[in-house]
Write a protein that holds these residues in place. Structure first.
Motif, mmCIF file in Angstrom:
data_model
loop_
_atom_site.group_PDB
_atom_site.id
_atom_site.type_symbol
_atom_site.label_atom_id
_atom_site.label_comp_id
_atom_site.label_asym_id
_atom_site.label_seq_id
_atom_site.Cartn_x
_atom_site.Cartn_y
_atom_site.Cartn_z
ATOM 1 N N ALA A 330 94.046 -44.257 -27.490
ATOM 2 C CA ALA A 330 94.832 -43.724 -28.659
ATOM 3 C C ALA A 330 94.568 -42.349 -28.529
ATOM 4 N N ALA A 331 93.559 -41.664 -28.023
ATOM 5 C CA ALA A 331 93.405 -40.217 -27.847
ATOM 6 C C ALA A 331 94.378 -39.564 -26.828
ATOM 7 N N ILE A 332 94.747 -40.310 -25.651
ATOM 8 C CA ILE A 332 95.944 -40.076 -24.672
ATOM 9 C C ILE A 332 97.210 -39.857 -25.528
ATOM 10 N N GLN A 333 97.627 -41.164 -26.154
ATOM 11 C CA GLN A 333 98.812 -40.724 -27.320
ATOM 12 C C GLN A 333 98.766 -39.725 -28.128
ATOM 13 N N GLY A 334 97.554 -39.504 -28.820
ATOM 14 C CA GLY A 334 97.275 -38.478 -29.731
ATOM 15 C C GLY A 334 97.613 -36.981 -29.157
ATOM 16 N N ASP A 335 97.201 -37.018 -27.815
ATOM 17 C CA ASP A 335 97.532 -35.629 -27.121
ATOM 18 C C ASP A 335 98.910 -35.417 -27.008
ATOM 19 N N ARG A 336 99.473 -36.389 -26.592
ATOM 20 C CA ARG A 336 101.112 -36.100 -26.274
ATOM 21 C C ARG A 336 101.915 -36.270 -27.344
ATOM 22 N N LEU A 337 101.741 -37.087 -28.194
ATOM 23 C CA LEU A 337 102.744 -37.230 -29.421
ATOM 24 C C LEU A 337 103.430 -36.124 -29.850
ATOM 25 N N PRO A 338 102.564 -35.092 -30.299
ATOM 26 C CA PRO A 338 103.276 -34.141 -30.992
ATOM 27 C C PRO A 338 104.499 -33.158 -29.967
ATOM 28 N N ALA A 339 104.225 -33.113 -29.007
ATOM 29 C CA ALA A 339 105.186 -32.709 -27.799
ATOM 30 C C ALA A 339 106.326 -33.663 -27.680
ATOM 31 N N ILE A 340 106.151 -34.897 -27.623
ATOM 32 C CA ILE A 340 107.383 -35.884 -27.410
ATOM 33 C C ILE A 340 108.108 -35.908 -28.712
ATOM 34 N N GLU A 341 107.245 -35.769 -29.834
ATOM 35 C CA GLU A 341 108.230 -35.703 -30.996
ATOM 36 C C GLU A 341 109.135 -34.585 -31.070
ATOM 37 N N LYS A 342 108.644 -33.495 -30.710
ATOM 38 C CA LYS A 342 109.349 -32.222 -30.813
ATOM 39 C C LYS A 342 110.568 -32.169 -29.906
ATOM 40 N N VAL A 343 110.239 -32.812 -28.641
ATOM 41 C CA VAL A 343 111.230 -32.725 -27.708
ATOM 42 C C VAL A 343 112.544 -33.720 -28.216
ATOM 43 N N GLN A 344 112.078 -34.970 -28.541
ATOM 44 C CA GLN A 344 112.926 -35.761 -29.071
ATOM 45 C C GLN A 344 113.822 -35.594 -30.366
ATOM 46 N N ALA A 345 113.278 -35.029 -31.166
ATOM 47 C CA ALA A 345 113.889 -34.526 -32.445
ATOM 48 C C ALA A 345 114.825 -33.523 -32.022
ATOM 49 N N GLN A 346 114.474 -32.452 -31.357
ATOM 50 C CA GLN A 346 115.681 -31.545 -30.737
ATOM 51 C C GLN A 346 116.675 -32.345 -29.911
ATOM 52 N N GLN A 347 116.536 -33.366 -29.295
ATOM 53 C CA GLN A 347 117.431 -34.226 -28.707
ATOM 54 C C GLN A 347 118.274 -34.834 -29.262
ATOM 55 N N THR A 348 117.678 -35.618 -30.390
ATOM 56 C CA THR A 348 118.447 -36.366 -31.644
ATOM 57 C C THR A 348 119.265 -35.259 -32.476
ATOM 58 N N ARG A 349 118.876 -34.030 -32.844
ATOM 59 C CA ARG A 349 119.656 -33.297 -33.501
ATOM 60 C C ARG A 349 121.014 -32.863 -32.650
ATOM 61 N N ASP A 386 110.374 -22.037 -22.903
ATOM 62 C CA ASP A 386 110.316 -23.214 -23.836
ATOM 63 C C ASP A 386 110.632 -24.598 -22.760
ATOM 64 N N ASN A 387 111.588 -24.194 -21.778
ATOM 65 C CA ASN A 387 112.148 -25.380 -20.901
ATOM 66 C C ASN A 387 111.151 -25.396 -19.736
ATOM 67 N N ALA A 388 110.821 -24.259 -19.434
ATOM 68 C CA ALA A 388 109.663 -24.583 -18.353
ATOM 69 C C ALA A 388 108.665 -25.176 -18.333
ATOM 70 N N TYR A 389 108.004 -25.299 -19.523
ATOM 71 C CA TYR A 389 106.705 -25.752 -19.855
ATOM 72 C C TYR A 389 106.901 -26.822 -20.870
ATOM 73 N N GLY A 390 107.635 -26.811 -21.746
ATOM 74 C CA GLY A 390 107.609 -27.846 -22.711
ATOM 75 C C GLY A 390 106.785 -27.594 -23.946
ATOM 76 N N PRO A 391 106.615 -28.177 -24.969
ATOM 77 C CA PRO A 391 106.047 -27.911 -26.262
ATOM 78 C C PRO A 391 104.454 -28.454 -25.970
ATOM 79 N N TYR A 392 103.331 -27.560 -26.231
ATOM 80 C CA TYR A 392 102.064 -28.067 -26.018
ATOM 81 C C TYR A 392 101.869 -28.600 -24.749
ATOM 82 N N PRO A 393 102.088 -27.673 -23.515
ATOM 83 C CA PRO A 393 101.718 -28.314 -22.268
ATOM 84 C C PRO A 393 100.455 -28.335 -21.915
ATOM 85 N N PRO A 394 99.849 -29.638 -21.447
ATOM 86 C CA PRO A 394 98.351 -29.831 -21.181
ATOM 87 C C PRO A 394 97.970 -29.011 -19.917
#
Length: 405
Positions: A330-349, A386-394
């Protein structure tokens, strides 16, 4: 081969192989199961971003990686009726890897697999399509069944792509988020006189756009169509696509005639979707198996590699203290979910804006205001970052690479 390891990774794509390498580097026994006999097939995701190149430099693998055939793209450009402009200048980044390496994905995968095979805990099995999950009386996943037999493991990682078998077997459905576009991909040869700044570019017309990705010998060209209209587009033959290239991508006009039939194209049904919960006891989904990314921005490999880094950061310490529990997953999903949500929200827009533009007959191009905005060098530099690293890069934890304490 032993029929038991600590981790089984289903899927030999970028995320699966990088995770396998990192886990083995951390002293964990891991087996990657690849459904096909090798990696030699026509991928569409060939972009290695600065984040990935910096990661490989830290692992001591960048020089060998960049010795593989690739092309350096230093900008991402839009071509519209309002003119051409860059939205990302990678050469403005403060890094030794201030470019996107456009590399045939087969070269990338072969390289990672070869370097991983040098680690004592790593193994790769091909022709090993997963066909079932093994579970205990509580329902926890304890292994997989594949074409070669059964293998038990403390953890199964589904990294087997957008049509993930592991996701289906685990009953973890993906929820669609609103894709409205499909892409027809084809290749045209590169010529010596081609523009030097065309290696990452979008060309906008009234009803469609074309994406162009450069290679050493050819160009990958993606022609957009409204989702669900492929049969109608095919019935009109390739002439409208040829006409689009001649009008909007004039430097390819002398090669447009080489596209003669739809058999030369591959339909990519664009998807943006996400699994609500990426895990269950004994099992974790990563990459497109957990969250399907649109090709917009070319960051599918980037997101998969970052998933692998985030997972390794959690899993290596977990195995050193006795093995991962569901809270670790669950912690792995928690670490990555904010970045994925942000990328997918931009793509859906972007998808919704394109759909509205098609409905209103206004064309697919972005707002004209963007040209003025991206005339500012700092904005182009920010777009590149923004494109080179993505949001919240681990960042890969030192503990992954160090010896067990």
């Amino acid at each position: 081969m032993s029929d038991r390891v600590e981790v089984v990774v289903a899927g030999g794509g970028p995320g699966g192989l990088v995770l396998g390498y990192l886990l083995a580097r951390g002293g964990i026994t891991v087996r990657v199961l690849e459904s096909r006999s090798d990696f030699d097939r026509d991928f569409r995701g060939d972009s290695l971003h600065p984040y990935t190149l910096e990661l490989f430099a830290r692992l001591g693998l960048a020089d060998g990686l960049l010795a593989q055939e690739h092309f350096k793209a230093t900008s991402f450009r839009f071509h519209t009726a309002a003119g051409a402009y860059s939205v990302a200048d990678y050469d403005r980044l403060d890094t030794s890897y201030n470019f996107v390496a456009l590399m045939p994905q087969v070269r990338f995968l072969d390289y990672v697999a070869e370097r991983a095979s040098r680690l004592p805990g790593f193994s790769l099995e091909t022709n090993a399509k997963v066909t079932g999950l093994l579970t205990d009386d509580s329902g926890a996943v304890t292994g997989v069944r594949h074409r070669g037999g059964d293998v038990s493991a403390r953890l199964i990682v589904g990294a087997d792509g957008r049509f993930s078998t592991v996701r289906r077997l685990a009953d973890l459905p993906a929820v669609p988020l609103g894709a409205t576009t499909d892409i027809l991909w084809f290749r045209l040869p590169r010529a010596p006189h081609d523009p030097p700044d065309a290696d990452l570019a979008l060309y906008y017309g009234k009803d469609s756009y074309v994406g162009v990705l450069g290679g050493v010998r050819d160009w990958q060209v993606g022609y957009s169509v409204a989702k669900g209209t492929y049969s109608r587009v095919r019935d009109r033959s390739v002439e409208p696509i040829q006409a689009f290239l001649r009008h909007h991508v004039p430097w390819l006009a002398d090669r447009a005639h080489l596209l003669t039939d739809f058999s030369q194209t591959t339909l990519l049904s664009v998807d943006i979707s996400r699994v609500r919960t990426w895990h269950r006891p004994g099992l974790l989904l990563l990459g497109d198996a957990a969250h399907v990314i649109s090709p917009v921005g070319g960051n599918g490999i980037l997101m998969a590699v970052q998933d692998a880094v985030a997972a390794a950061n959690r899993l290596v310490p977990a195995f050193r203290r006795g093995g991962p529990v569901e809270e670790d997953l669950a912690a792995i999903q928690g670490d990555r979910l904010p970045a994925i949500e942000k990328v997918q929200a931009q793509q859906t827009r972007i998808e919704r804006r394109a759909a509205r533009a098609r409905e209103r007959g206004r064309g697919a191009a972005p707002p004209k205001l963007l040209k003025a905005l991206f005339a500012i060098p700092a904005v182009r530099g920010r777009g590149a970052k923004d494109n080179a690293y993505g949001p919240y890069p681990p960042r890969l934890d030192d503990a992954v690479l160090g010896p067990a304490g």
